[in-house]
Design a protein around this motif. Structure first.
Motif, PDB file in Angstrom:
ATOM      1  N   LEU A 127     -10.512 -50.389  56.276  1.00 37.84           N
ATOM      2  CA  LEU A 127     -10.678 -50.908  54.654  1.00 37.84           C
ATOM      3  C   LEU A 127     -10.512 -49.628  53.821  1.00 37.84           C
ATOM      4  CD1 LEU A 127     -12.133 -52.532  52.940  1.00 37.84           C
ATOM      5  CD2 LEU A 127     -14.520 -51.583  53.620  1.00 37.84           C
ATOM      6  N   ARG A 128     -10.464 -48.343  53.969  1.00 43.33           N
ATOM      7  CA  ARG A 128     -10.229 -47.243  53.314  1.00 43.33           C
ATOM      8  C   ARG A 128      -8.593 -47.369  52.838  1.00 43.33           C
ATOM      9  NH1 ARG A 128     -10.318 -42.228  53.310  1.00 43.33           N
ATOM     10  NH2 ARG A 128     -11.051 -42.009  51.261  1.00 43.33           N
ATOM     11  N   VAL A 129      -7.742 -47.723  53.783  1.00 45.24           N
ATOM     12  CA  VAL A 129      -6.640 -48.121  53.581  1.00 45.24           C
ATOM     13  C   VAL A 129      -6.512 -49.055  52.674  1.00 45.24           C
ATOM     14  CG1 VAL A 129      -4.476 -48.194  54.651  1.00 45.24           C
ATOM     15  CG2 VAL A 129      -5.806 -46.936  55.799  1.00 45.24           C
ATOM     16  N   GLN A 130      -7.085 -50.159  52.674  1.00 48.32           N
ATOM     17  CA  GLN A 130      -6.781 -51.318  51.960  1.00 48.32           C
ATOM     18  C   GLN A 130      -7.161 -51.044  50.549  1.00 48.32           C
ATOM     19  OE1 GLN A 130      -8.918 -54.849  53.018  1.00 48.32           O
ATOM     20  NE2 GLN A 130      -7.114 -56.306  52.377  1.00 48.32           N
ATOM     21  N   LEU A 131      -8.271 -50.075  50.325  1.00 49.56           N
ATOM     22  CA  LEU A 131      -8.843 -49.994  49.183  1.00 49.56           C
ATOM     23  C   LEU A 131      -7.947 -48.985  48.466  1.00 49.56           C
ATOM     24  CD1 LEU A 131     -12.643 -49.462  49.987  1.00 49.56           C
ATOM     25  CD2 LEU A 131     -11.628 -51.329  48.408  1.00 49.56           C
ATOM     26  N   ALA A 132      -7.357 -48.054  49.146  1.00 48.30           N
ATOM     27  CA  ALA A 132      -6.261 -47.100  48.346  1.00 48.30           C
ATOM     28  C   ALA A 132      -5.223 -48.031  47.832  1.00 48.30           C
ATOM     29  CB  ALA A 132      -5.818 -46.222  49.557  1.00 48.30           C
ATOM     30  N   LYS A 133      -4.695 -49.131  48.390  1.00 43.50           N
ATOM     31  CA  LYS A 133      -3.726 -49.845  47.818  1.00 43.50           C
ATOM     32  C   LYS A 133      -4.270 -50.575  46.695  1.00 43.50           C
ATOM     33  CE  LYS A 133      -1.709 -51.025  52.333  1.00 43.50           C
ATOM     34  NZ  LYS A 133      -1.369 -51.880  53.478  1.00 43.50           N
ATOM     35  N   ASP A 134      -5.502 -50.949  46.485  1.00 43.04           N
ATOM     36  CA  ASP A 134      -6.232 -51.561  45.325  1.00 43.04           C
ATOM     37  C   ASP A 134      -6.221 -50.406  44.233  1.00 43.04           C
ATOM     38  OD1 ASP A 134      -6.674 -54.049  46.473  1.00 43.04           O
ATOM     39  OD2 ASP A 134      -8.598 -53.329  47.287  1.00 43.04           O
ATOM     40  N   VAL A 135      -6.493 -49.264  44.333  1.00 44.66           N
ATOM     41  CA  VAL A 135      -6.554 -48.483  43.522  1.00 44.66           C
ATOM     42  C   VAL A 135      -5.122 -48.087  42.864  1.00 44.66           C
ATOM     43  CG1 VAL A 135      -6.796 -45.797  43.007  1.00 44.66           C
ATOM     44  CG2 VAL A 135      -8.623 -47.042  44.358  1.00 44.66           C
ATOM     45  N   GLU A 136      -4.175 -48.201  44.058  1.00 47.47           N
ATOM     46  CA  GLU A 136      -2.648 -47.989  43.384  1.00 47.47           C
ATOM     47  C   GLU A 136      -2.254 -49.113  42.511  1.00 47.47           C
ATOM     48  OE1 GLU A 136       1.635 -47.995  45.640  1.00 47.47           O
ATOM     49  OE2 GLU A 136      -0.300 -47.188  46.762  1.00 47.47           O
ATOM     50  N   ALA A 137      -2.672 -50.263  42.915  1.00 49.79           N
ATOM     51  CA  ALA A 137      -2.395 -51.457  42.071  1.00 49.79           C
ATOM     52  C   ALA A 137      -3.014 -51.151  40.749  1.00 49.79           C
ATOM     53  CB  ALA A 137      -2.948 -52.622  42.727  1.00 49.79           C
ATOM     54  N   ALA A 138      -4.072 -50.662  40.449  1.00 44.74           N
ATOM     55  CA  ALA A 138      -4.757 -50.631  39.269  1.00 44.74           C
ATOM     56  C   ALA A 138      -3.939 -49.701  38.232  1.00 44.74           C
ATOM     57  CB  ALA A 138      -6.175 -50.168  39.341  1.00 44.74           C
ATOM     58  N   MET A 139      -3.680 -48.537  38.983  1.00 48.69           N
ATOM     59  CA  MET A 139      -2.633 -47.448  38.135  1.00 48.69           C
ATOM     60  C   MET A 139      -1.463 -47.988  37.943  1.00 48.69           C
ATOM     61  SD  MET A 139      -3.551 -44.073  40.635  1.00 48.69           S
ATOM     62  CE  MET A 139      -2.458 -43.025  39.829  1.00 48.69           C
ATOM     63  N   ALA A 140      -0.746 -48.793  38.762  1.00 47.70           N
ATOM     64  CA  ALA A 140       0.637 -49.272  38.286  1.00 47.70           C
ATOM     65  C   ALA A 140       0.377 -50.540  37.396  1.00 47.70           C
ATOM     66  CB  ALA A 140       1.175 -49.967  39.472  1.00 47.70           C
ATOM     67  N   PRO A 143      -1.218 -49.465  32.046  1.00 43.87           N
ATOM     68  CA  PRO A 143      -0.606 -48.320  31.414  1.00 43.87           C
ATOM     69  C   PRO A 143      -1.649 -47.449  30.747  1.00 43.87           C
ATOM     70  CG  PRO A 143      -0.250 -50.210  30.134  1.00 43.87           C
ATOM     71  CD  PRO A 143      -1.019 -50.644  31.218  1.00 43.87           C
ATOM     72  N   ALA A 144      -2.826 -47.842  30.524  1.00 40.13           N
ATOM     73  CA  ALA A 144      -3.741 -46.871  29.886  1.00 40.13           C
ATOM     74  C   ALA A 144      -4.516 -46.034  30.990  1.00 40.13           C
ATOM     75  CB  ALA A 144      -4.965 -47.644  29.170  1.00 40.13           C
ATOM     76  N   CYS A 145      -4.281 -46.276  32.321  1.00 34.89           N
ATOM     77  CA  CYS A 145      -4.851 -45.466  33.281  1.00 34.89           C
ATOM     78  C   CYS A 145      -4.226 -43.965  33.402  1.00 34.89           C
ATOM     79  CB  CYS A 145      -4.861 -46.323  34.545  1.00 34.89           C
ATOM     80  SG  CYS A 145      -5.531 -45.388  36.063  1.00 34.89           S
ATOM     81  N   LYS A 146      -4.820 -43.299  33.589  1.00 30.78           N
ATOM     82  CA  LYS A 146      -4.310 -41.420  33.574  1.00 30.78           C
ATOM     83  C   LYS A 146      -4.454 -41.107  35.028  1.00 30.78           C
ATOM     84  CE  LYS A 146      -3.680 -41.680  29.234  1.00 30.78           C
ATOM     85  NZ  LYS A 146      -4.104 -42.765  28.741  1.00 30.78           N
ATOM     86  N   SER A 147      -5.327 -41.752  35.852  1.00 29.15           N
ATOM     87  CA  SER A 147      -5.375 -40.985  37.389  1.00 29.15           C
ATOM     88  C   SER A 147      -6.216 -42.131  38.268  1.00 29.15           C
ATOM     89  CB  SER A 147      -6.031 -39.749  37.364  1.00 29.15           C
ATOM     90  OG  SER A 147      -7.491 -40.039  37.072  1.00 29.15           O
ATOM     91  N   SER A 148      -6.175 -41.909  39.404  1.00 31.74           N
ATOM     92  CA  SER A 148      -6.886 -42.610  40.235  1.00 31.74           C
ATOM     93  C   SER A 148      -8.297 -42.187  40.213  1.00 31.74           C
ATOM     94  CB  SER A 148      -6.524 -42.150  41.730  1.00 31.74           C
ATOM     95  OG  SER A 148      -6.774 -40.740  42.070  1.00 31.74           O
ATOM     96  N   ASP A 149      -8.857 -40.980  39.856  1.00 33.81           N
ATOM     97  CA  ASP A 149      -9.995 -40.696  39.600  1.00 33.81           C
ATOM     98  C   ASP A 149     -10.470 -41.627  38.397  1.00 33.81           C
ATOM     99  OD1 ASP A 149     -10.222 -38.495  41.482  1.00 33.81           O
ATOM    100  OD2 ASP A 149      -9.725 -37.001  39.878  1.00 33.81           O
ATOM    101  N   GLU A 150      -9.865 -41.814  37.592  1.00 32.99           N
ATOM    102  CA  GLU A 150     -10.245 -42.820  36.431  1.00 32.99           C
ATOM    103  C   GLU A 150     -10.484 -44.140  37.020  1.00 32.99           C
ATOM    104  OE1 GLU A 150      -8.714 -44.389  31.943  1.00 32.99           O
ATOM    105  OE2 GLU A 150      -7.844 -42.748  33.177  1.00 32.99           O
ATOM    106  N   VAL A 151      -9.850 -44.615  37.937  1.00 31.03           N
ATOM    107  CA  VAL A 151      -9.922 -45.797  38.452  1.00 31.03           C
ATOM    108  C   VAL A 151     -11.255 -46.117  39.146  1.00 31.03           C
ATOM    109  CG1 VAL A 151      -9.082 -47.729  39.967  1.00 31.03           C
ATOM    110  CG2 VAL A 151      -7.427 -46.514  38.649  1.00 31.03           C
ATOM    111  N   ILE A 152     -11.549 -45.066  39.998  1.00 33.17           N
ATOM    112  CA  ILE A 152     -12.686 -45.003  41.089  1.00 33.17           C
ATOM    113  C   ILE A 152     -13.746 -44.775  40.215  1.00 33.17           C
ATOM    114  CG2 ILE A 152     -13.699 -43.863  42.915  1.00 33.17           C
ATOM    115  CD1 ILE A 152     -10.759 -43.150  43.839  1.00 33.17           C
ATOM    116  N   PHE A 153     -13.950 -43.931  39.101  1.00 29.25           N
ATOM    117  CA  PHE A 153     -15.173 -43.883  38.435  1.00 29.25           C
ATOM    118  C   PHE A 153     -15.462 -44.867  37.515  1.00 29.25           C
ATOM    119  CE2 PHE A 153     -14.702 -39.118  38.837  1.00 29.25           C
ATOM    120  CZ  PHE A 153     -15.971 -38.796  39.310  1.00 29.25           C
TER     121      PHE A 153
END
Length: 303
Positions: A127-140, A143-153
């Motif tokens: 599940l953690r591997v899959q969620l990492a892909k969801d975070v990556e999708a949000a960053m991609a 364009p307003a996203c600055k980091s994976s931390d921003e997505v998770i927070f």
């Protein structure tokens, strides 16, 4: 505040009248039965699971690779015990045993709860591997996203997707009530309503998110993006009635689909790979691979 005791003298009679309705309207009571899942306990389990899935982001500061194994081990031990108890309660209720609190029957459900709790927890690494892909999708995708931390927070979409993916694993283990309790908690917090029975692939992104609805029999492929206000729903109350409960009632979105804000995609239709659905479109028919559709009702506007 001064209390008018003459008014309060009416309360015993009112109490009697209310309790009398408990015999007349049994569907709103749960009296004299074995305990149902505890809502606060389920929410605490969710909080602990998110700490396990995203260590260092939520409750515990100062985590590092030297001490994280102890922190996660302690969390897993507690989650297992509490989740097993809640699964036992939910399973007992589903099997119609809630009328009797027989210790022998209760022991059987407790054993079942432990088995299913372990079966669920064993899926957390994947599940953690899959969620990492969801975070990556949000960053991609933003364009307003600055980091994976921003997505998770900060991103409500990831919050709702995380809880959905937890609930979906429990749903696949045929655990009653608890998956829906979890996704409805996410719904109340984020405004995103994902049924735990929906099937959602990797790299899933919900941008902004408020008002998104994903029905029980929806199937979503990889690399799909939904914007706020999107509904993947049924076509009418008749289609969604209990008599149709086991039938496909909601859309299938193939890989790479993007659905614009406010769009309504309704019924057991298919949106083909790479297709685009315009904002506020109402779609009730299949859309071919790679095209764009818009309007009410939606029509193909680009090859």
């Amino acid at each position: 505040m001064s209390i008018n005791f003459n008014v309060k003298e009416k309360l015993p009679e009112l109490t009697r009248q209310i309790v009398e309705t408990y015999n007349k309207v049994n569907s709103l009571n749960h009296l004299g039965h074995c305990a149902l899942p505890n809502y606060d306990a389920v929410l605490r389990i969710l909080d602990d699971l998110r700490e396990i899935l995203y260590p260092g982001y939520r409750r515990r500061d100062g985590l590092h690779f030297g001490n994280v194994i102890y922190h996660i081990g302690d969390l897993l031990d507690g989650v297992h015990d509490r989740l097993a108890t809640q699964i036992a309660r939910a399973s007992c209720h589903q099997r119609g045993q809630n009328q009797e609190c027989n210790p022998d029957k209760r022991f059987a459900f407790e054993s079942l709860g432990q088995e299913k709790a372990i079966a669920f927890l064993q899926q957390l690494p994947e599940l953690r591997v899959q969620l990492a892909k969801d975070v990556e999708a949000a960053m991609a995708g933003d364009p307003a996203c600055k980091s994976s931390d921003e997505v998770i927070f900060c991103y409500p979409g990831l919050e709702a997707i995380t809880i959905y993916r937890i609930a979906h694993l429990l749903h696949k283990l045929d655990i009653p009530l608890i998956p829906r309790m979890m996704t409805e908690s996410a719904h109340s917090k984020t405004g995103i309503d994902i049924h735990p029975g929906a099937v959602i692939g990797d790299y899933f992104f919900i941008d902004h998110g408020t008002g998104v609805v994903i029905g029980e029999t929806s199937i979503i492929g990889d690399d799909v993006t939904l914007y706020q206000g999107v509904t993947l729903g049924g076509t009418s109350p008749a289609v969604d009635s209990l008599s149709q409960a086991d039938k496909k009632r909601h859309p299938t979105l193939e890989d790479g689909v993007i659905v614009g804000s406010g769009a309504q995609v309704l019924g057991p239709i298919t949106i083909g790979e790479g297709a685009r659905v315009g904002a506020n479109a109402v779609v009730t028919r299949d859309i071919p691979k790679g095209v764009t559709a818009a309007g009410i009702p939606a029509r193909v506007i680009l090859p």
